[in-house]
Design an enzyme around this catalytic site. Structure first.
Site, PDB file in Angstrom:
ATOM      1  N   GLN A 113       0.847 -12.492   9.325  1.00 45.92           N
ATOM      2  CA  GLN A 113       1.426 -11.264   8.784  1.00 45.92           C
ATOM      3  C   GLN A 113       0.739  -9.991   9.267  1.00 45.92           C
ATOM      4  O   GLN A 113       1.381  -8.952   9.465  1.00 45.92           O
ATOM      5  CB  GLN A 113       1.398 -11.340   7.249  1.00 45.92           C
ATOM      6  CG  GLN A 113       2.181 -10.261   6.548  1.00 45.92           C
ATOM      7  CD  GLN A 113       1.417  -9.675   5.382  1.00 45.92           C
ATOM      8  OE1 GLN A 113       0.333  -9.125   5.546  1.00 45.92           O
ATOM      9  NE2 GLN A 113       1.984  -9.802   4.196  1.00 45.92           N
ATOM     10  N   GLN A 120       0.827  -1.204   0.000  1.00 46.04           N
ATOM     11  CA  GLN A 120       0.000   0.000   0.000  1.00 46.04           C
ATOM     12  C   GLN A 120       0.861   1.253   0.000  1.00 46.04           C
ATOM     13  O   GLN A 120       1.889   1.314   0.662  1.00 46.04           O
ATOM     14  CB  GLN A 120      -0.901  -0.017   1.248  1.00 46.04           C
ATOM     15  CG  GLN A 120      -2.084   0.910   1.178  1.00 46.04           C
ATOM     16  CD  GLN A 120      -3.137   0.560   2.201  1.00 46.04           C
ATOM     17  OE1 GLN A 120      -3.256  -0.585   2.618  1.00 46.04           O
ATOM     18  NE2 GLN A 120      -3.920   1.534   2.613  1.00 46.04           N
ATOM     19  N   SER A 145       4.122  -6.636   2.509  1.00 46.09           N
ATOM     20  CA  SER A 145       2.802  -6.523   3.131  1.00 46.09           C
ATOM     21  C   SER A 145       1.712  -7.011   2.178  1.00 46.09           C
ATOM     22  O   SER A 145       1.668  -8.193   1.834  1.00 46.09           O
ATOM     23  CB  SER A 145       2.570  -5.072   3.580  1.00 46.09           C
ATOM     24  OG  SER A 145       1.389  -4.956   4.330  1.00 46.09           O
ATOM     25  N   LEU A 146       0.830  -6.132   1.714  1.00 47.70           N
ATOM     26  CA  LEU A 146      -0.185  -6.496   0.723  1.00 47.70           C
ATOM     27  C   LEU A 146       0.429  -7.237  -0.464  1.00 47.70           C
ATOM     28  O   LEU A 146      -0.163  -8.172  -1.016  1.00 47.70           O
ATOM     29  CB  LEU A 146      -0.872  -5.222   0.222  1.00 47.70           C
ATOM     30  CG  LEU A 146      -1.612  -5.307  -1.118  1.00 47.70           C
ATOM     31  CD1 LEU A 146      -2.865  -6.144  -0.973  1.00 47.70           C
ATOM     32  CD2 LEU A 146      -1.922  -3.922  -1.650  1.00 47.70           C
ATOM     33  N   ARG A 193      -9.233  -8.585   3.206  1.00 47.86           N
ATOM     34  CA  ARG A 193      -8.142  -8.037   4.015  1.00 47.86           C
ATOM     35  C   ARG A 193      -8.306  -6.530   4.183  1.00 47.86           C
ATOM     36  O   ARG A 193      -8.196  -5.987   5.283  1.00 47.86           O
ATOM     37  CB  ARG A 193      -6.801  -8.356   3.339  1.00 47.86           C
ATOM     38  CG  ARG A 193      -5.551  -7.855   4.060  1.00 47.86           C
ATOM     39  CD  ARG A 193      -4.337  -8.178   3.192  1.00 47.86           C
ATOM     40  NE  ARG A 193      -3.066  -7.987   3.873  1.00 47.86           N
ATOM     41  CZ  ARG A 193      -2.380  -6.858   3.882  1.00 47.86           C
ATOM     42  NH1 ARG A 193      -2.874  -5.793   3.263  1.00 47.86           N
ATOM     43  NH2 ARG A 193      -1.227  -6.773   4.527  1.00 47.86           N
TER      44      ARG A 193
END
Length: 291
Positions: free
Chosen positions: A244, A9, A87-88, A112
């Site tokens: 995570q 992100q 991350s994402l 998510r």
């Protein structure tokens, strides 16, 4: 050996993916399928939306995922020896290496995003980037803040860590970090404390969705955020993906491990060149490019 990496992100921009849509029939098919899965025309927001519209979590995460994954899936040269995502980006990487089907990956990204947004609303919180300190000093300062949540969230590169926590916790930690010699402590314009215990409600919600989703054996290892190690076992990949949300992103460690294990060429798939910059800070000798 060639590794492909996928951003998280923050890499979004208005117009992202438009060239792909207009000039690649296969890409256009993926974008059309995405509109159907999401039940709204995310392409309108990606191609023509304002910066403010793109900042909405339910838009940002699917948009970056789509841009990243479609670039990889429509490339004739996509033959990864390893993948990793920030991350994402870990979900993008799991679609790219065949662990997740395109539609399943997109559904998980949307779940998510919505779960994280809900967690942010339940626990108002924030993040800050810390520049110019060793990891151990930042960790010690976070531990020294009592009665508030504050924790390392992203180990991005040597001398660059993002911390995550309550507004008060980040405020206290920021002052202490400056006293310890941080070059800068920069508040981030984010919706909440990602990769911290404050994301526990989102963790629990996503855990159920992940267990209900079919995972395939990947075509190459994925270096996962939680411990920076390579995985090909489906059950381990699932557990790491669940963990995570409340654990720090060990990006610097992941890249270092990938290099140590023979990956010396990194290709960034997605909007921007943030990961290439971080990789060069980790090891200047490796080659990087965008797909």
């Amino acid at each position: 050996m060639k590794a492909y990496v996928f951003p998280g992100q923050g890499a979004q921009f208005s117009g992202m993916g438009k060239d792909l849509y207009e000039n690649n029939l296969k890409a256009k098919e993926y974008f059309t399928r995405a509109n159907d899965v999401l039940d709204f025309k995310i392409t309108d927001v990606m191609f023509e939306g304002s910066e403010e519209e793109l900042k909405q979590t339910k838009i940002t995460q699917p948009a970056i995922f789509l841009h990243s994954v479609i670039i990889a899936l429509t490339s004739e040269d996509f033959r990864p020896d390893a993948v990793a995502g920030h991350s994402l980006g870990e979900l993008s990487a799991l679609v790219a290496n065949g662990t997740l089907a395109f539609e399943d990956g997109l559904k998980l990204v949307l779940k998510r995003a919505l779960a994280m947004q809900k967690a942010c609303e339940m626990n108002p919180s924030t993040m800050a980037a810390v520049l110019g300190l060793e990891d151990s000093i930042v960790e010690d300062v976070c531990r020294s803040v009592h009665d508030e949540v504050v924790t390392p969230a992203n180990y991005n590169s040597p001398g660059q860590i993002v911390i995550s926590g309550t507004h008060k916790g980040i405020e206290i930690a920021s002052e202490k970090l400056k006293e310890k010699g941080a070059k800068r402590v920069i508040p981030l314009a984010v919706g909440g404390a990602f990769h911290s215990p404050l994301m526990r409600p989102a963790h629990d919600e996503l855990e159920e969705a992940i267990h209900e989703t079919h995972f395939n054996k990947p075509v190459c290892p994925i270096y996962q955020n939680v411990d920076a190690r390579p995985y090909e076992d489906v059950q381990s990949i699932k557990q790491n993906l669940i963990a995570q949300l409340t654990a720090p992103v060990k990006w610097a460690q992941s890249v270092a491990n990938m290099i140590n294990e023979g990956n010396d060429y990194f290709v960034e798939c997605g909007p921007g060149k943030v990961l290439q910059g971080l990789i060069k800070k980790i090891d200047k000798s490796v080659s990087t490019e965008s797909l």
